[in-house]
Motif scaffolding. Structure first.
Motif, PDB file in Angstrom:
ATOM      1  N   SER A 285      36.814   4.180  59.185  1.00  0.00           N
ATOM      2  CA  SER A 285      36.651   4.906  57.929  1.00  0.00           C
ATOM      3  C   SER A 285      37.452   4.276  56.800  1.00  0.00           C
ATOM      4  N   LEU A 286      38.633   3.721  57.142  1.00  0.00           N
ATOM      5  CA  LEU A 286      39.503   3.142  56.124  1.00  0.00           C
ATOM      6  C   LEU A 286      39.293   1.639  55.950  1.00  0.00           C
ATOM      7  N   GLY A 287      38.700   1.001  56.956  1.00  0.00           N
ATOM      8  CA  GLY A 287      38.521  -0.444  56.884  1.00  0.00           C
ATOM      9  C   GLY A 287      39.819  -1.205  57.030  1.00  0.00           C
ATOM     10  N   VAL A 288      40.769  -0.665  57.804  1.00  0.00           N
ATOM     11  CA  VAL A 288      42.058  -1.316  58.030  1.00  0.00           C
ATOM     12  C   VAL A 288      42.335  -1.386  59.525  1.00  0.00           C
ATOM     13  N   VAL A 289      43.344  -2.154  59.871  1.00  0.00           N
ATOM     14  CA  VAL A 289      43.777  -2.257  61.269  1.00  0.00           C
ATOM     15  C   VAL A 289      44.807  -1.169  61.544  1.00  0.00           C
ATOM     16  N   VAL A 290      44.628  -0.425  62.612  1.00  0.00           N
ATOM     17  CA  VAL A 290      45.628   0.566  63.016  1.00  0.00           C
ATOM     18  C   VAL A 290      46.712  -0.169  63.794  1.00  0.00           C
ATOM     19  N   ALA A 291      47.886  -0.281  63.163  1.00  0.00           N
ATOM     20  CA  ALA A 291      48.993  -1.017  63.783  1.00  0.00           C
ATOM     21  C   ALA A 291      49.630  -0.232  64.918  1.00  0.00           C
ATOM     22  N   GLY A 292      49.492   1.080  64.882  1.00  0.00           N
ATOM     23  CA  GLY A 292      50.087   1.890  65.936  1.00  0.00           C
ATOM     24  C   GLY A 292      50.060   3.361  65.576  1.00  0.00           C
ATOM     25  N   VAL A 293      50.625   4.152  66.465  1.00  0.00           N
ATOM     26  CA  VAL A 293      50.605   5.603  66.336  1.00  0.00           C
ATOM     27  C   VAL A 293      52.027   6.137  66.332  1.00  0.00           C
ATOM     28  N   MET A 294      52.274   7.110  65.470  1.00  0.00           N
ATOM     29  CA  MET A 294      53.530   7.859  65.515  1.00  0.00           C
ATOM     30  C   MET A 294      53.184   9.252  66.031  1.00  0.00           C
ATOM     31  N   PRO A 295      53.450   9.505  67.320  1.00  0.00           N
ATOM     32  CA  PRO A 295      53.043  10.781  67.900  1.00  0.00           C
ATOM     33  C   PRO A 295      53.940  11.935  67.466  1.00  0.00           C
ATOM     34  N   HIS A 296      53.433  13.125  67.660  1.00  0.00           N
ATOM     35  CA  HIS A 296      54.191  14.327  67.326  1.00  0.00           C
ATOM     36  C   HIS A 296      55.332  14.513  68.334  1.00  0.00           C
ATOM     37  N   ASP A 297      56.496  14.865  67.829  1.00  0.00           N
ATOM     38  CA  ASP A 297      57.654  15.162  68.670  1.00  0.00           C
ATOM     39  C   ASP A 297      58.235  16.484  68.182  1.00  0.00           C
ATOM     40  N   GLY A 298      58.036  17.543  68.960  1.00  0.00           N
ATOM     41  CA  GLY A 298      58.459  18.871  68.552  1.00  0.00           C
ATOM     42  C   GLY A 298      59.946  19.026  68.373  1.00  0.00           C
ATOM     43  N   ARG A 299      60.749  18.116  68.947  1.00  0.00           N
ATOM     44  CA  ARG A 299      62.202  18.216  68.829  1.00  0.00           C
ATOM     45  C   ARG A 299      62.730  17.575  67.549  1.00  0.00           C
ATOM     46  N   LEU A 300      61.895  16.810  66.894  1.00  0.00           N
ATOM     47  CA  LEU A 300      62.361  16.040  65.744  1.00  0.00           C
ATOM     48  C   LEU A 300      62.790  16.902  64.552  1.00  0.00           C
ATOM     49  N   PRO A 301      62.029  17.935  64.161  1.00  0.00           N
ATOM     50  CA  PRO A 301      62.455  18.733  62.997  1.00  0.00           C
ATOM     51  C   PRO A 301      63.854  19.322  63.156  1.00  0.00           C
TER      52      PRO A 301
END
Length: 360
Positions: A285-301
Motif C-alpha cells: 500500500s505504501l510502496g516501501v520496504v518494511v524494515a521490521g516490526v516494533m511489537p506491542h509490549d504491555g509493560r512498556l508504558p
C-alpha cells in the motif's frame, strides 16, 4: 579532497552558497553546466546544482554519485529535479542554514561522520519517540557513541522519557544561537546509559533551522549514530524511516505523507491491539520496504512512566529493538561467528568488549 562544486548562474543561489562557504572558511568552485562540470564532477567533495542548471546537468549523462543537492527558490522545481538527478533538494533562502552544514561535512573526511537515522511517525500515538530512544539505548549497549535528538517542540521531552529531566545540561533552548561549526557538545548534554540527549525545551517553541543544521553536523562528527525523532516536523530532503501502524488509518496517513514528498524507502510497522494488517499489505500500500516490526509490549508504558528508558533491560522490547537496529543500521550489527554449517551470534556482553569497539 577537491573543493565543493557549485553549478549555477543564479545570482541568489551563488550569493547564499558563497556566504555559507565564507562563514565556514571553505572555498568553492563555481561553473555552469559544461565541459568544466565533466572534469570536476567525480572529484568534488560536494555538488550543489542550481535549478537554473538542472536540465543541463541531467542532459550531460554524468555518472551517478553521492553528495549532490539541488537548490533553488521554487519548491516545485526543486522537487521535480530532485528525482531525475537522484539528489536531495534545498529550498532557498528558507533552508540556507543547511548549506553551512553540508559544506562543513564535505570539508571533512566522510569516514569521520556518524550515521544519521531519522524517524517520522505517520500519525501520533505510534511511539516514535519511544522507538528513537530505544534504538539509541541498544546502540549504546554495543559500545557505540550515540546521540538522540528531539525535533518536535511539543514532544514532551526525551529527557523526561529517559528519567533525566532534572539532570543539568543543554536543551534546544540553549542551542538556538548555534551556527556553522559547533565543537563537541557531548559534555554539555544530559545523558542516560551512554546516550547523549538533545531534548526539546519548555521555553523555546521553534528552533531555527540553522541551529538544527549546526548541532546535527557537530553530533555526526563526534558520534557513531545520531537518532532523530522528527516528531511533527517533516524533514525537507533527508531520507527518513516512516513509522506506521498496521491499521488502515495509519496506512492512509502514510500514503498522504509520501504523496506530499516525504523522502523514504523504508518503514517500521507498529503492531498490537487494533493494528493487525498483514505486513505485505502495508508494504504494498505504501510502496516501501518494511524494515521490521516494533511489537506491542504491555509493560512498556509503566516503565516509561517511571522514567525507565526503553531497551535498558532485556526482554521482548530489547530483542525487537536489536533486530530493528541491525536492519536499519547494518554497520552497527553485532558480529557473527561462523561455526560449522551454522552461525552463532555473539552475546551482547562479548560484543561490547574493547576488541569489538570502533567506528562502523
Amino acid at each position: 579532497m577537491n573543493e565543493p562544486l557549485v553549478i549555477s548562474q543564479d545570482a541568489g543561489v551563488l550569493s547564499l552558497v558563497q556566504s555559507a562557504a565564507a562563514a565556514a572558511g571553505i572555498s568553492v568552485h563555481t561553473c555552469e553546466a559544461s565541459a568544466q562540470v565533466r572534469r570536476a564532477w567525480a572529484g568534488a567533495s560536494l555538488v550543489i546544482v542550481g535549478v537554473d542548471q538542472a536540465a543541463a546537468v541531467a542532459g550531460l549523462g554524468l555518472p551517478e554519485r553521492g553528495g549532490v543537492h539541488v537548490v533553488g527558490d521554487d519548491a516545485e522545481a526543486v522537487l521535480a529535479w530532485s528525482v531525475p538527478l537522484s539528489a536531495p533538494g534545498l529550498i532557498l533562502p528558507s533552508q540556507a542554514g543547511f548549506l553551512a552544514s553540508l559544506l562543513d561535512d564535505a570539508h571533512r573526511p566522510s569516514s569521520s561522520l556518524g550515521t544519521v537515522l531519522r524517524l517520522f511517525g505517520a500519525t501520533g500515538g505510534l511511539g516514535t519517540s519511544t522507538l528513537a530512544m530505544g534504538l539509541a539505548v541498544r546502540a549504546a549497549r554495543r559500545a557505540r557513541r550515540v546521540a538522540v535528538v528531539e525535533l518536535d517542540p511539543t514532544g514532551g521531552g526525551l529527557d523526561v522519557m529517559a528519567g533525566v529531566e532534572a539532570e543539568s545540561g543543554w536543551r534546544w533552548g540553549d542551542l538556538t544561537a548555534a551556527r556553522g561549526h559547533v565543537d563537541d557538545l557531548t559534555d554539555h548534554l544530559p545523558s542516560v546509559l551512554g546516550v547523549s540527549i538533545v531534548a526539546a525545551s519548555r521555553e523555546v517553541a521553534i528552533v531555527p533551522p540553522e541551529a538544527v543544521a549546526a548541532v546535527l553536523a557537530s553530533l555526526r562528527r563526534t558520534h557513531d549514530l545520531v537518532v532523530i525523532d522528527q516528531g511533527r516536523v517533516p524533514p525537507a530532503h533527508e531520507e527518513t524511516v516512516l513509522v506506521v501502524g498496521a491499521d488502515v488509518r495509519a496506512v492512509l496517513a502514510g500514503q498522504a505523507l509520501l504523496a506530499g514528498g516525504l523522502a523514504t524507502t523504508r518503514a517500521v510497522v507498529r503492531t498490537g491491539p487494533g493494528r493487525r494488517l498483514p505486513l505485505d499489505l502495508v508494504a504494498e500500500s505504501l510502496g516501501v520496504v518494511v524494515a521490521g516490526v516494533m511489537p506491542h509490549d504491555g509493560r512498556l508504558p509503566m516503565a516509561l512512566e517511571a522514567g525507565d528508558p526503553p531497551g535498558r533491560a532485556g526482554g521482548k522490547t530489547a530483542r525487537g529493538l536489536d533486530k530493528l537496529l541491525d536492519r536499519l543500521v547494518p554497520a552497527l550489527a553485532v558480529p557473527v561467528q561462523t561455526r560449522g554449517l551454522g552461525t552463532l551470534r555473539l552475546r551482547e556482553d562479548e560484543a561490547m568488549r574493547p576488541a569489538h569497539r570502533g567506528r562502523p
